[in-house]
Motif scaffolding. Structure first.
Motif, short mmCIF file in Angstrom:
data_model
loop_
_atom_site.label_atom_id
_atom_site.label_comp_id
_atom_site.label_asym_id
_atom_site.label_seq_id
_atom_site.Cartn_x
_atom_site.Cartn_y
_atom_site.Cartn_z
N MET A 154 -7.22 -1.02 22.59
CA MET A 154 -8.58 -0.92 21.18
C MET A 154 -7.90 0.07 20.75
O MET A 154 -7.85 0.80 20.76
N ASP A 155 -8.03 -0.14 19.17
CA ASP A 155 -7.60 0.66 17.68
C ASP A 155 -8.59 1.19 17.67
O ASP A 155 -9.77 1.70 17.17
N ILE A 156 -8.31 3.26 17.45
CA ILE A 156 -9.56 4.16 17.19
C ILE A 156 -8.92 4.57 16.51
O ILE A 156 -7.64 5.32 16.68
N ASP A 157 -9.79 5.93 16.22
CA ASP A 157 -9.16 6.46 14.90
C ASP A 157 -10.23 8.15 15.70
O ASP A 157 -11.71 8.37 15.72
N GLU A 158 -8.98 8.77 16.76
CA GLU A 158 -8.99 9.94 17.29
C GLU A 158 -10.17 10.88 16.36
O GLU A 158 -11.65 11.29 16.93
N THR A 159 -10.04 11.46 14.76
CA THR A 159 -10.73 12.04 14.12
C THR A 159 -12.12 11.44 13.77
O THR A 159 -13.53 12.33 14.11
N LEU A 160 -12.19 10.03 13.66
CA LEU A 160 -13.55 9.60 13.98
C LEU A 160 -14.59 9.20 14.56
O LEU A 160 -15.90 9.35 15.09
N VAL A 161 -13.69 9.50 16.23
CA VAL A 161 -14.70 8.93 17.19
C VAL A 161 -15.02 10.72 17.47
O VAL A 161 -16.07 10.38 18.13
N THR A 162 -14.18 11.46 16.97
CA THR A 162 -14.72 13.27 17.37
C THR A 162 -15.74 13.91 16.31
O THR A 162 -16.87 14.24 16.74
N ILE A 163 -16.16 13.06 15.28
CA ILE A 163 -16.64 13.14 14.01
C ILE A 163 -18.41 12.52 15.24
O ILE A 163 -19.21 12.89 15.68
N LEU A 164 -18.20 10.45 14.99
CA LEU A 164 -19.03 10.00 15.33
C LEU A 164 -19.75 10.68 17.15
O LEU A 164 -20.96 10.75 16.92
N GLU A 165 -18.77 11.17 18.06
CA GLU A 165 -19.90 11.88 19.21
C GLU A 165 -20.30 12.72 19.33
O GLU A 165 -21.56 13.23 19.92
N SER A 166 -20.33 13.59 18.29
CA SER A 166 -20.27 15.01 17.76
C SER A 166 -22.16 14.94 16.74
O SER A 166 -23.21 14.79 17.58
N ALA A 167 -22.38 13.98 16.35
CA ALA A 167 -23.11 13.67 15.35
C ALA A 167 -23.79 12.84 16.03
O ALA A 167 -24.90 12.92 16.31
N ALA A 168 -23.03 11.75 17.13
CA ALA A 168 -24.85 10.97 17.57
C ALA A 168 -25.55 12.19 18.82
O ALA A 168 -26.15 11.80 19.32
N GLY A 169 -23.89 12.07 19.44
CA GLY A 169 -24.32 13.35 20.49
C GLY A 169 -25.52 14.40 20.37
O GLY A 169 -26.67 14.68 21.31
N LYS A 170 -25.53 15.18 19.22
CA LYS A 170 -26.62 15.59 18.91
C LYS A 170 -28.13 15.49 18.41
O LYS A 170 -28.85 15.93 18.76
N ALA A 171 -28.11 14.04 17.62
CA ALA A 171 -29.21 13.68 17.53
C ALA A 171 -29.13 13.20 18.89
O ALA A 171 -30.96 13.37 19.11
N PHE A 172 -28.76 12.13 19.88
CA PHE A 172 -29.67 11.92 20.45
C PHE A 172 -30.61 12.77 21.72
O PHE A 172 -31.41 12.78 21.96
N LYS A 173 -29.51 14.54 21.55
CA LYS A 173 -29.97 15.48 22.25
C LYS A 173 -31.45 16.04 22.57
O LYS A 173 -32.39 16.06 22.64
#
Length: 187
Positions: A1-20
């Protein structure tokens, strides 16, 4: 599964803050569904359902019994769809703008590869948030389904959701969304 680590980090941060923030704003609600959605515009957004919000939705919209299953898992119907987008996804918007500038004239194959990478990165971001306990732990986590979904629904939604959830409420989700397996079209 190809991922973009920068993109994962950005999405993890943004979505994590929104969900919290959503959970902190609605501490009286029991959330059972958290999703990162994308309707094809390259801009993922969160959605969630709580049992209380679903009950209000059914009542306010006079939802018939035979339609309830559809709304129960529909992130686009949730009152929490795109919660926190303006507040938490600015870094993603910057990333997207830079990416669009670099690949503005991308051919179809490159665009398809970028799309798959985005979906895979969204899934990985949700997996990492899950590992951090954002959606609960132990028995509480078993009462939650997390998802990465395309809008409108696609067969791959079912597959990604199955990968992200191992026990508990996932059985109910899979049974109630089995019709996705019959669809021919997918991204």
């Amino acid at each position: 599964m190809d991922i973009d680590e920068t993109l994962v980090t950005i999405l993890e941060s943004a979505a994590g803050k929104a969900f919290k923030a959503l959970q902190e704003e609605h501490t009286e609600e029991q959330f059972y569904y958290f999703a990162l959605l994308n309707d094809g515009n390259w801009r993922p957004y969160i959605s969630a359902w709580s049992r209380e919000a679903l009950g209000r939705f059914y009542e306010e919209n006079e939802v018939e019994d035979e339609e309830k299953g559809w709304y129960k898992w529909s992130g686009v119907e949730s009152p929490y769809m795109a919660y926190g987008w303006d507040e938490f996804f600015a870094e993603y918007e910057d990333f997207l703008f830079e990416t669009e500038q670099k690949h503005w004239k991308a051919d179809d194959d490159t665009a398809d590869a970028m799309w798959r990478t985005l979906l895979n990165s969204m899934e990985e971001a949700m997996r990492r948030l899950d590992q951090k306990g954002i959606f609960g732990t132990g028995a509480a986590r078993d009462q939650v389904v997390i998802a990465v979904e395309l809008v409108p629904p696609a067969r791959s939604n079912y597959t990604r959701t199955e990968r992200l959830n191992k026990s508990g409420l996932i059985r109910e989700f899979l049974e109630e969304n089995a019709d996705l397996l019959e669809e021919d079209a997918d991204e």
